[in-house]
Design a protein around this motif. Sequence first.
Motif, PDB file in Angstrom:
ATOM      1  N   THR B  31      29.448  -0.476   8.748  1.00  0.00           N
ATOM      2  CA  THR B  31      30.367  -0.171   7.685  1.00  0.00           C
ATOM      3  C   THR B  31      29.706   0.500   6.547  1.00  0.00           C
ATOM      4  OG1 THR B  31      32.154  -1.784   8.545  1.00  0.00           O
ATOM      5  CG2 THR B  31      32.430  -0.969   6.276  1.00  0.00           C
ATOM      6  N   TYR B  32      29.810   1.497   6.191  1.00  0.00           N
ATOM      7  CA  TYR B  32      29.378   2.070   5.056  1.00  0.00           C
ATOM      8  C   TYR B  32      30.244   2.203   3.765  1.00  0.00           C
ATOM      9  CZ  TYR B  32      25.766   3.811   8.303  1.00  0.00           C
ATOM     10  OH  TYR B  32      24.970   3.776   8.970  1.00  0.00           O
ATOM     11  N   VAL B  33      29.566   1.779   2.726  1.00  0.00           N
ATOM     12  CA  VAL B  33      30.237   1.428   1.194  1.00  0.00           C
ATOM     13  C   VAL B  33      29.546   2.767   0.454  1.00  0.00           C
ATOM     14  CG1 VAL B  33      30.885   0.060  -0.750  1.00  0.00           C
ATOM     15  CG2 VAL B  33      30.915  -0.735   1.748  1.00  0.00           C
ATOM     16  N   ILE B  34      30.074   3.713   0.141  1.00  0.00           N
ATOM     17  CA  ILE B  34      29.362   4.734  -0.651  1.00  0.00           C
ATOM     18  C   ILE B  34      29.834   4.799  -1.887  1.00  0.00           C
ATOM     19  CG2 ILE B  34      28.688   7.239  -0.581  1.00  0.00           C
ATOM     20  CD1 ILE B  34      28.125   6.198   2.202  1.00  0.00           C
ATOM     21  N   ASN B  35      29.209   4.504  -3.005  1.00  0.00           N
ATOM     22  CA  ASN B  35      29.437   4.666  -4.455  1.00  0.00           C
ATOM     23  C   ASN B  35      28.925   5.797  -5.202  1.00  0.00           C
ATOM     24  OD1 ASN B  35      28.738   3.022  -7.411  1.00  0.00           O
ATOM     25  ND2 ASN B  35      30.992   3.429  -6.753  1.00  0.00           N
ATOM     26  N   PHE B  36      29.672   6.661  -5.708  1.00  0.00           N
ATOM     27  CA  PHE B  36      29.251   7.863  -6.629  1.00  0.00           C
ATOM     28  C   PHE B  36      29.360   7.130  -8.228  1.00  0.00           C
ATOM     29  CE2 PHE B  36      30.807   9.748  -2.928  1.00  0.00           C
ATOM     30  CZ  PHE B  36      29.847  10.724  -2.606  1.00  0.00           C
ATOM     31  N   TRP B  37      28.301   7.216  -8.654  1.00  0.00           N
ATOM     32  CA  TRP B  37      28.099   6.878 -10.054  1.00  0.00           C
ATOM     33  C   TRP B  37      27.143   7.472 -10.799  1.00  0.00           C
ATOM     34  CZ3 TRP B  37      23.572   3.872 -11.858  1.00  0.00           C
ATOM     35  CH2 TRP B  37      22.506   4.017 -10.815  1.00  0.00           C
ATOM     36  N   ALA B  38      26.768   6.981 -12.411  1.00  0.00           N
ATOM     37  CA  ALA B  38      25.751   7.362 -12.976  1.00  0.00           C
ATOM     38  C   ALA B  38      25.467   6.392 -14.085  1.00  0.00           C
ATOM     39  CB  ALA B  38      26.143   8.748 -13.670  1.00  0.00           C
ATOM     40  N   THR B  39      24.084   6.336 -14.493  1.00  0.00           N
ATOM     41  CA  THR B  39      23.759   5.568 -15.480  1.00  0.00           C
ATOM     42  C   THR B  39      24.529   5.725 -16.917  1.00  0.00           C
ATOM     43  OG1 THR B  39      21.772   6.753 -16.156  1.00  0.00           O
ATOM     44  CG2 THR B  39      21.288   5.268 -14.566  1.00  0.00           C
ATOM     45  N   TRP B  40      24.877   6.908 -17.084  1.00  0.00           N
ATOM     46  CA  TRP B  40      25.693   7.053 -18.170  1.00  0.00           C
ATOM     47  C   TRP B  40      27.222   6.499 -18.069  1.00  0.00           C
ATOM     48  CZ3 TRP B  40      29.138  10.646 -16.818  1.00  0.00           C
ATOM     49  CH2 TRP B  40      28.669  11.270 -15.693  1.00  0.00           C
ATOM     50  N   CYS B  41      27.510   6.426 -16.947  1.00  0.00           N
ATOM     51  CA  CYS B  41      28.976   5.862 -17.124  1.00  0.00           C
ATOM     52  C   CYS B  41      29.090   4.708 -16.886  1.00  0.00           C
ATOM     53  CB  CYS B  41      29.505   6.377 -15.702  1.00  0.00           C
ATOM     54  SG  CYS B  41      30.869   5.706 -14.678  1.00  0.00           S
ATOM     55  N   SER B  42      29.859   3.936 -18.134  1.00  0.00           N
ATOM     56  CA  SER B  42      29.695   2.527 -18.343  1.00  0.00           C
ATOM     57  C   SER B  42      30.410   1.742 -17.133  1.00  0.00           C
ATOM     58  CB  SER B  42      30.193   2.248 -19.769  1.00  0.00           C
ATOM     59  OG  SER B  42      31.616   2.865 -19.981  1.00  0.00           O
ATOM     60  N   PRO B  43      31.644   2.197 -16.916  1.00  0.00           N
ATOM     61  CA  PRO B  43      32.467   1.534 -15.790  1.00  0.00           C
ATOM     62  C   PRO B  43      31.683   1.546 -14.490  1.00  0.00           C
ATOM     63  CG  PRO B  43      33.649   3.280 -16.316  1.00  0.00           C
ATOM     64  CD  PRO B  43      32.837   3.449 -17.526  1.00  0.00           C
ATOM     65  N   CYS B  44      30.961   2.530 -14.317  1.00  0.00           N
ATOM     66  CA  CYS B  44      29.875   2.570 -13.039  1.00  0.00           C
ATOM     67  C   CYS B  44      28.924   1.496 -13.012  1.00  0.00           C
ATOM     68  CB  CYS B  44      29.431   3.891 -12.918  1.00  0.00           C
ATOM     69  SG  CYS B  44      30.551   5.411 -12.630  1.00  0.00           S
ATOM     70  N   VAL B  45      28.327   1.463 -14.258  1.00  0.00           N
ATOM     71  CA  VAL B  45      27.276   0.481 -14.658  1.00  0.00           C
ATOM     72  C   VAL B  45      27.638  -0.852 -14.415  1.00  0.00           C
ATOM     73  CG1 VAL B  45      25.806  -0.218 -16.389  1.00  0.00           C
ATOM     74  CG2 VAL B  45      25.674   2.232 -15.783  1.00  0.00           C
ATOM     75  N   ARG B  46      28.838  -1.421 -14.953  1.00  0.00           N
ATOM     76  CA  ARG B  46      29.422  -2.472 -14.658  1.00  0.00           C
ATOM     77  C   ARG B  46      29.622  -3.052 -13.197  1.00  0.00           C
ATOM     78  NH1 ARG B  46      32.635  -1.530 -19.081  1.00  0.00           N
ATOM     79  NH2 ARG B  46      34.372  -1.220 -17.607  1.00  0.00           N
ATOM     80  N   GLU B  47      30.040  -2.014 -12.503  1.00  0.00           N
ATOM     81  CA  GLU B  47      30.381  -2.275 -10.828  1.00  0.00           C
ATOM     82  C   GLU B  47      29.033  -2.359  -9.991  1.00  0.00           C
ATOM     83  OE1 GLU B  47      34.334   0.239  -9.824  1.00  0.00           O
ATOM     84  OE2 GLU B  47      32.166   1.298  -9.503  1.00  0.00           O
ATOM     85  N   ILE B  48      27.903  -1.848 -10.663  1.00  0.00           N
ATOM     86  CA  ILE B  48      26.797  -1.531  -9.780  1.00  0.00           C
ATOM     87  C   ILE B  48      26.317  -3.102  -9.181  1.00  0.00           C
ATOM     88  CG2 ILE B  48      24.361  -1.068  -9.650  1.00  0.00           C
ATOM     89  CD1 ILE B  48      25.983   1.324  -9.322  1.00  0.00           C
TER      90      ILE B  48
END
Lengths: 200, 149
Positions: B31-48
């Motif tokens: 099962t692949y979990v693919i997350n699109f994110w960026a270091t400048w994206c604060s909600p992304c960084v919280r999820e990492i």
Amino acid sequence: MKKFVLFLSLVAFSTTTLISQGYTIGDKAEDFRLKNVDGTMVSMADYPDAKGFVIIFSCNHCPFVVATEDRMIDLHNKYAPKGYPVIAINPNDPEVQPQDSFEKMIIRAIEKNFPFAYLFDEGQKVYPKFGATHTPHVFLLNKSGDDLIVEYIGAIDDNTRDASQVEEHYLANAIDALLAGEKPAVTETRAIGCTIKVKK
Amino acid sequence: MGAQNPEAKYNVQIYDFEGIRPLLEKDNDTTYVINFWATWCSPCVREIPYFDKINSKFAEKKVKVILISLDFPNQYDTRLIPFLKERQIKSRVILLDDPRANRWIPLVSEKWTGAIPATLIYNSHGKEFYQKVFTYEELENEVLKFISN
């Protein structure tokens, strides 16, 4: 168990509605009345001579917005005299993203000498009506009688990061089509942007 | 060789969309979990950290997390690599350098308007796309739906 199932269906519901809410091409857009960086309240009704509007959900903090600010300025300078002014709206909750406070919008507008209105969607009532999901997110409106019809939704062009590498000017092409009395050939495009910041 | 060299561990590969496309279409027992994110994206960084935890917690259940960064390539050394080192991220990270987003966003999901964070979970039984910010519990619940299939 019942509670758990209910919870799961709620999660599924919120996921799908988040994406599909808001205007689609051909819908009538409602006017708004929001505070501009110059302290005045601004509505689309305040522009009686406009043929339409380039509504751009924007903000201060997002690098993809910063990369396109100069293009927003150029678009306004080119198309406002032809009847299609840019109106930028910051939809973010500053409690979640402090860089997007009204005070910092004023600072950014002065730094960049924005020639267009830069409004604050205080209380976050306007962006859900449009169905904006990220910044920058463009909605091109065209006046038809008393109505404002959504004619294009999406990206400014095909290279958010680098203006010098743009091959397709989606938004400008759409405005040019309206100016020629035609429908835009491309009505919906996508680009990466910063999700609109809402309190959980 | 990477085990001896802490720098090598964070030697993130850079691909265009055609390079990452095979990772979105694998047909095997994982099962692949693919997350699109960026270091400048604060909600992304919280999820990492949630994604990284899923990667280690469910490794035996054949779950693989791939973090696809949309950081600007000129911030590879100044932001992306320092972020991964500082947070000790163990999941696979790829930098997607492909500015023609209108071409590839719909190929990830027709539902994706382009906002990040965005996540794709799939295996040979199904596929789901999420344009949303996860809590850890929400993410684990979604992953569990896939591995209990």
